[in-house]
Design a protein around this motif. Structure first.
Motif, PDB file in Angstrom:
ATOM      1  N   SER A   1      -3.060   3.685 -10.703  1.00 16.34           N
ATOM      2  CA  SER A   1      -2.675   3.558 -12.147  1.00 16.34           C
ATOM      3  C   SER A   1      -2.653   1.446 -11.310  1.00 16.34           C
ATOM      4  CB  SER A   1      -1.797   3.438 -12.640  1.00 16.34           C
ATOM      5  OG  SER A   1      -0.732   2.937 -12.161  1.00 16.34           O
ATOM      6  N   ASP A   2      -2.779   0.260 -12.198  1.00 19.74           N
ATOM      7  CA  ASP A   2      -2.758  -0.863 -11.561  1.00 19.74           C
ATOM      8  C   ASP A   2      -2.053  -0.867 -11.064  1.00 19.74           C
ATOM      9  OD1 ASP A   2      -5.675  -1.034 -12.772  1.00 19.74           O
ATOM     10  OD2 ASP A   2      -4.873  -2.060 -14.463  1.00 19.74           O
ATOM     11  N   ASP A   3      -0.829  -0.368 -11.946  1.00 21.57           N
ATOM     12  CA  ASP A   3       0.855  -1.104 -11.112  1.00 21.57           C
ATOM     13  C   ASP A   3       0.838  -0.245  -9.546  1.00 21.57           C
ATOM     14  OD1 ASP A   3       1.492  -2.691 -12.989  1.00 21.57           O
ATOM     15  OD2 ASP A   3       2.405  -1.336 -14.764  1.00 21.57           O
ATOM     16  N   ALA A   4       0.625   0.723  -9.771  1.00 20.09           N
ATOM     17  CA  ALA A   4       0.695   1.645  -8.798  1.00 20.09           C
ATOM     18  C   ALA A   4      -0.069   1.116  -7.356  1.00 20.09           C
ATOM     19  CB  ALA A   4       0.805   3.150  -8.953  1.00 20.09           C
ATOM     20  N   THR A   5      -1.340   0.768  -7.743  1.00 23.43           N
ATOM     21  CA  THR A   5      -1.822  -0.065  -6.536  1.00 23.43           C
ATOM     22  C   THR A   5      -1.756  -1.136  -5.970  1.00 23.43           C
ATOM     23  OG1 THR A   5      -3.926   1.422  -7.485  1.00 23.43           O
ATOM     24  CG2 THR A   5      -4.346  -0.643  -6.037  1.00 23.43           C
ATOM     25  N   LEU A   6      -0.997  -2.067  -7.200  1.00 23.02           N
ATOM     26  CA  LEU A   6      -0.487  -3.284  -7.165  1.00 23.02           C
ATOM     27  C   LEU A   6       0.450  -3.186  -5.914  1.00 23.02           C
ATOM     28  CD1 LEU A   6      -0.814  -5.006  -9.950  1.00 23.02           C
ATOM     29  CD2 LEU A   6      -1.731  -5.553  -8.252  1.00 23.02           C
ATOM     30  N   LYS A   7       1.422  -1.762  -6.121  1.00 25.58           N
ATOM     31  CA  LYS A   7       2.622  -2.202  -5.368  1.00 25.58           C
ATOM     32  C   LYS A   7       2.551  -1.821  -4.023  1.00 25.58           C
ATOM     33  CE  LYS A   7       7.099   0.415  -5.850  1.00 25.58           C
ATOM     34  NZ  LYS A   7       7.752   0.936  -6.454  1.00 25.58           N
ATOM     35  N   GLU A   8       1.388  -0.348  -4.123  1.00 24.52           N
ATOM     36  CA  GLU A   8       1.256  -0.796  -2.742  1.00 24.52           C
ATOM     37  C   GLU A   8       0.482  -1.323  -1.655  1.00 24.52           C
ATOM     38  OE1 GLU A   8       0.005   2.012   0.532  1.00 24.52           O
ATOM     39  OE2 GLU A   8       1.860   2.764  -1.560  1.00 24.52           O
ATOM     40  N   LEU A   9      -0.129  -2.445  -2.142  1.00 27.77           N
ATOM     41  CA  LEU A   9      -0.944  -3.245  -1.843  1.00 27.77           C
ATOM     42  C   LEU A   9       0.079  -3.962  -1.677  1.00 27.77           C
ATOM     43  CD1 LEU A   9      -3.071  -4.959  -0.545  1.00 27.77           C
ATOM     44  CD2 LEU A   9      -3.227  -6.083  -3.231  1.00 27.77           C
ATOM     45  N   GLY A  10       1.145  -4.550  -1.864  1.00 32.72           N
ATOM     46  CA  GLY A  10       1.617  -5.428  -1.820  1.00 32.72           C
ATOM     47  C   GLY A  10       2.623  -4.844  -0.730  1.00 32.72           C
TER      48      GLY A  10
END
Length: 69
Positions: free
Chosen positions: A8-17
């Motif tokens: 999901s977008d949220d999971a991807t953004l969190k992992e990227l962070g």
């Protein structure tokens, strides 16, 4: 490199962070130092590291300083 299970977008953004935090710390950079070197505000660095979205140009500047481009 770890595969992102939940794409999901949220999971991807969190992992990227999380990855940006790790790379920043591996280079012994504070958020302030990364902000100064990249020309991105410290607040933006903080938001990215906490999984918030940003402009692509900000991400490119950060990745360039971290030598990830």
């Amino acid at each position: 490199m770890k595969f992102i299970e939940n794409n999901s977008d949220d999971a991807t953004l969190k992992e990227l962070g999380n990855r940006i935090v790790r790379y920043r710390l591996n280079r012994n950079l504070t958020q302030e130092a990364l902000a100064q070197e990249s020309g991105v505000s410290k607040r933006t660095i903080n938001r990215i590291e906490h999984g918030h979205s940003t402009q692509t140009s900000n991400l490119i500047r950060i990745l360039r300083v971290l030598r990830l481009l």
